[in-house]
Design an enzyme around this catalytic site. Structure first.
Site, PDB file in Angstrom:
ATOM      1  N   ARG A   1      -1.524   0.135   9.789  1.00 49.18           N
ATOM      2  CA  ARG A   1      -1.926  -1.205   9.366  1.00 49.18           C
ATOM      3  C   ARG A   1      -2.984  -1.844  10.281  1.00 49.18           C
ATOM      4  O   ARG A   1      -3.973  -2.391   9.806  1.00 49.18           O
ATOM      5  CB  ARG A   1      -0.675  -2.079   9.356  1.00 49.18           C
ATOM      6  CG  ARG A   1      -0.878  -3.453   8.768  1.00 49.18           C
ATOM      7  CD  ARG A   1       0.339  -4.337   9.033  1.00 49.18           C
ATOM      8  NE  ARG A   1       1.613  -3.725   8.823  1.00 49.18           N
ATOM      9  CZ  ARG A   1       2.331  -3.800   7.691  1.00 49.18           C
ATOM     10  NH1 ARG A   1       1.860  -4.479   6.669  1.00 49.18           N
ATOM     11  NH2 ARG A   1       3.502  -3.208   7.603  1.00 49.18           N
TER      12      ARG A   1
ATOM     13  N   CYS B   1       3.895  -6.567 -17.287  1.00 50.82           N
ATOM     14  CA  CYS B   1       5.002  -7.185 -18.027  1.00 50.82           C
ATOM     15  C   CYS B   1       6.275  -7.216 -17.196  1.00 50.82           C
ATOM     16  O   CYS B   1       7.251  -6.504 -17.473  1.00 50.82           O
ATOM     17  CB  CYS B   1       5.208  -6.451 -19.340  1.00 50.82           C
ATOM     18  SG  CYS B   1       3.739  -6.564 -20.357  1.00 50.82           S
TER      19      CYS B   1
HETATM   20  N1  LLP Z   1       4.516   6.120  12.159  1.00 49.72           N
HETATM   21  C1  LLP Z   1       5.584   6.237  11.362  1.00 49.72           C
HETATM   22  C2  LLP Z   1       6.550   7.303  11.619  1.00 49.72           C
HETATM   23  C3  LLP Z   1       5.776   5.344  10.286  1.00 49.72           C
HETATM   24  O1  LLP Z   1       6.840   5.464   9.504  1.00 49.72           O
HETATM   25  C4  LLP Z   1       4.813   4.327  10.058  1.00 49.72           C
HETATM   26  C5  LLP Z   1       4.974   3.386   8.954  1.00 49.72           C
HETATM   27  C6  LLP Z   1       3.698   4.254  10.911  1.00 49.72           C
HETATM   28  C7  LLP Z   1       3.586   5.159  11.954  1.00 49.72           C
HETATM   29  C8  LLP Z   1       2.616   3.234  10.739  1.00 49.72           C
HETATM   30  O2  LLP Z   1       3.080   1.941  10.819  1.00 49.72           O
HETATM   31  P1  LLP Z   1       2.036   0.731  10.875  1.00 49.72           P
HETATM   32  O3  LLP Z   1       1.226   0.896  12.122  1.00 49.72           O
HETATM   33  O4  LLP Z   1       1.182   0.820   9.664  1.00 49.72           O
HETATM   34  O5  LLP Z   1       2.874  -0.478  10.876  1.00 49.72           O
HETATM   35  N2  LLP Z   1       4.641  -0.386   3.070  1.00 49.72           N
HETATM   36  C9  LLP Z   1       4.993  -1.291   4.151  1.00 49.72           C
HETATM   37  C10 LLP Z   1       4.866  -0.626   5.493  1.00 49.72           C
HETATM   38  C11 LLP Z   1       5.707   0.603   5.636  1.00 49.72           C
HETATM   39  C12 LLP Z   1       5.496   1.310   6.947  1.00 49.72           C
HETATM   40  C13 LLP Z   1       6.153   2.647   6.953  1.00 49.72           C
HETATM   41  N3  LLP Z   1       5.957   3.405   8.147  1.00 49.72           N
HETATM   42  C14 LLP Z   1       4.148  -2.548   4.036  1.00 49.72           C
HETATM   43  O6  LLP Z   1       3.369  -2.668   3.104  1.00 49.72           O
HETATM   44  O7  LLP Z   1       4.289  -3.450   4.862  1.00 49.72           O
END
Ligand code: LLP
Length: 426
Positions: A283, A348
């Site tokens: 992110r 929908c």
């Molecule tokens: N590493 C692992 C093992 C992970 O499971 C994740 C995210 C990341 C790294 C990266 O995380 P980030 O830096 O992006 O926070 N769909 C959700 C977020 C799910 C994150 C899942 N794992 C949302 O839209 O907020």
């Protein structure tokens, strides 16, 4: 600021798209469309590597946040590796030019096929999440006459302060990682398996983390296991993977992560263990680079409520309806005043919305609207529900832009299907 550049309330995209005519882009590509800014990705990457300067480390971008090949290419050019969670993400990474050495393979449910593919690709590490996975991986490596590089993904079992329950992963009882007090046992099992080599420890406690107290506690707990794993006979530890999770600011007033604190925690961990640091941000690197462009179809008044019906909805950006996530929404052109409305899509479902009860620019049918900070977990979570073709993706770089994924066509919706049956049984 050129014509068509966002110039309303937040003026957010003005900085993103200096020199690009957003109206012309939308007219050429159609809406909805995701638009990413390469410069913003590069800037976030530099910010992170600056915070980690002097610490032996590598950034493994988490492909799940945005797997577009061009996005991956921007990050590869910067020197990033990747963090993947499926065979499909491995394929994407390879298509974008990453090689096995660039890849750490995370994920709680890796299949035999996926692990076989990753062994064949020669990935840097499998972040193993259970004893069962470890034993299967050892067998698959034996079948291939090779040795699998393994990091134990530890569940550090801390109280994670994530933005939504669904995106915390390091609490006691979460499905992710090896339970903290089972690491010694799994390390002993691994010591008996000649076709695995334990090269690291890994953790990822959750996403959208801005305060680092739980994170610091987790890192300390995982560092404490290094000695446990070494004393089980694993003297080849090289990596400490502290996961991703760095927050971004979706709403004004949201906290942003203090990268200096993050860097200090990382430095102390590396100094106390002598290991090389791996980080897996998704992110943080891409969210703010992306905007979902959508057009207003209708305005509607119902039951005392005001609705703005736009051509994008939960099929394009699931986060508002799935996590009650906030995304700022602005008009691309200046408007006369503001309204308070629900911004909803054409799907929908009553749960199909981008914003509820939001004060936004007083947009009218035909107006172009930008949904901000949509570069992470946007397109990748989109679906074909209601037989909606997935939208185009565009990359802006300076004053240039290119379509980096074509809008799906109706034919794409039925690819692999047939209206006539060919039975496989006699
Ligand atoms: N590493 C692992 C093992 C992970 O499971 C994740 C995210 C990341 C790294 C990266 O995380 P980030 O830096 O992006 O926070 N769909 C959700 C977020 C799910 C994150 C899942 N794992 C949302 O839209 O907020």
């Amino acid at each position: 600021m050129g014509p068509g550049v966002l110039n309303t309330t937040a003026g957010k995209a003005a900085a993103l798209w200096e020199g690009v005519d957003v109206h012309a882009l939308a007219a050429a590509v159609g809406t909805p469309a995701y638009v990413y800014d390469a410069a913003a990705i590069r800037e976030r990457y530099q910010r992170l590597t600056t915070a980690l300067a002097g610490i032996p480390h590598r950034v493994h971008y988490s492909v799940k946040a945005n797997g577009n090949l061009t996005v991956l290419g921007v990050l590869r050019e910067l020197g990033a590796g990747v963090d993947i969670v499926s065979g499909g993400e491995l394929y994407r990474a390879q298509q974008a030019g990453f090689t096995g050495d660039d890849v750490v393979f995370s994920g709680v449910g890796k299949s035999a096929r996926e692990m076989g593919e990753a062994l064949d690709a020669g990935v840097l590490a499998f972040n193993v999440e259970s004893e069962g996975e470890l034993r299967l991986l050892a067998r698959l490596a034996a079948d291939r006459g090779t040795v699998a590089p393994v990091a134990f993904r530890v569940n550090p079992e801390v109280e994670v302060d994530a933005a939504h329950h669904y995106i915390g992963t390091g609490r006691r009882g979460d499905k992710f990682g090896i339970p903290f007090d089972e690491i010694a046992h799994v390390a002993a099992v691994a010591a008996e398996l000649p076709t695995v080599r334990v090269i690291g420890l890994a953790m990822h406690i959750g996403s959208q983390l801005a305060a680092f107290s739980a994170f610091a506690e987790a890192v300390t707990k995982v560092c404490g296991l290094v000695g446990v794993v070494r004393s089980a006979g694993h003297d080849g530890l090289r990596f400490l993977d502290i996961g991703g999770g760095l927050a971004v600011r979706y709403a004004d007033g949201d906290p942003t992560p203090d990268l200096a604190t993050f860097g200090r925690i990382a430095r102390e961990a590396v100094e106390s263990t002598g290991l090389t640091l791996l980080v897996e941000p998704g992110r943080f690197l891409v969210a703010e680079s992306g905007v979902l462009l959508t057009r207003v179809l209708y305005r509607k008044h119902s039951g005392g409520k005001e609705y703005v019906i736009v051509d994008a909805g939960m099929t394009e950006l699931l986060r508002p309806s799935h996590y009650a996530a906030y995304h700022e929404i602005t008009s691309v052109a200046a408007t006369d005043g503001s309204i308070t409305a629900d911004i909803v899509g054409p799907v929908c479902e009553s749960g199909d919305f981008l914003a509820i009860d939001r004060t936004v620019d007083a947009v009218q049918p035909g107006d172009l609207v930008a949904v901000h900070n949509a570069g992470a977990y946007g397109f990748v979570m989109s679906s074909n529900y209601n037989a909606r073709p997935r939208v185009a993706e565009v990359m802006v770089d300076g004053d240039r832009w290119a379509v980096v994924r074509e809008r799906e066509r109706y034919e794409d919706l039925v690819r692999g299907e047939s209206a006539t049956l060919s039975w496989r049984t006699s």
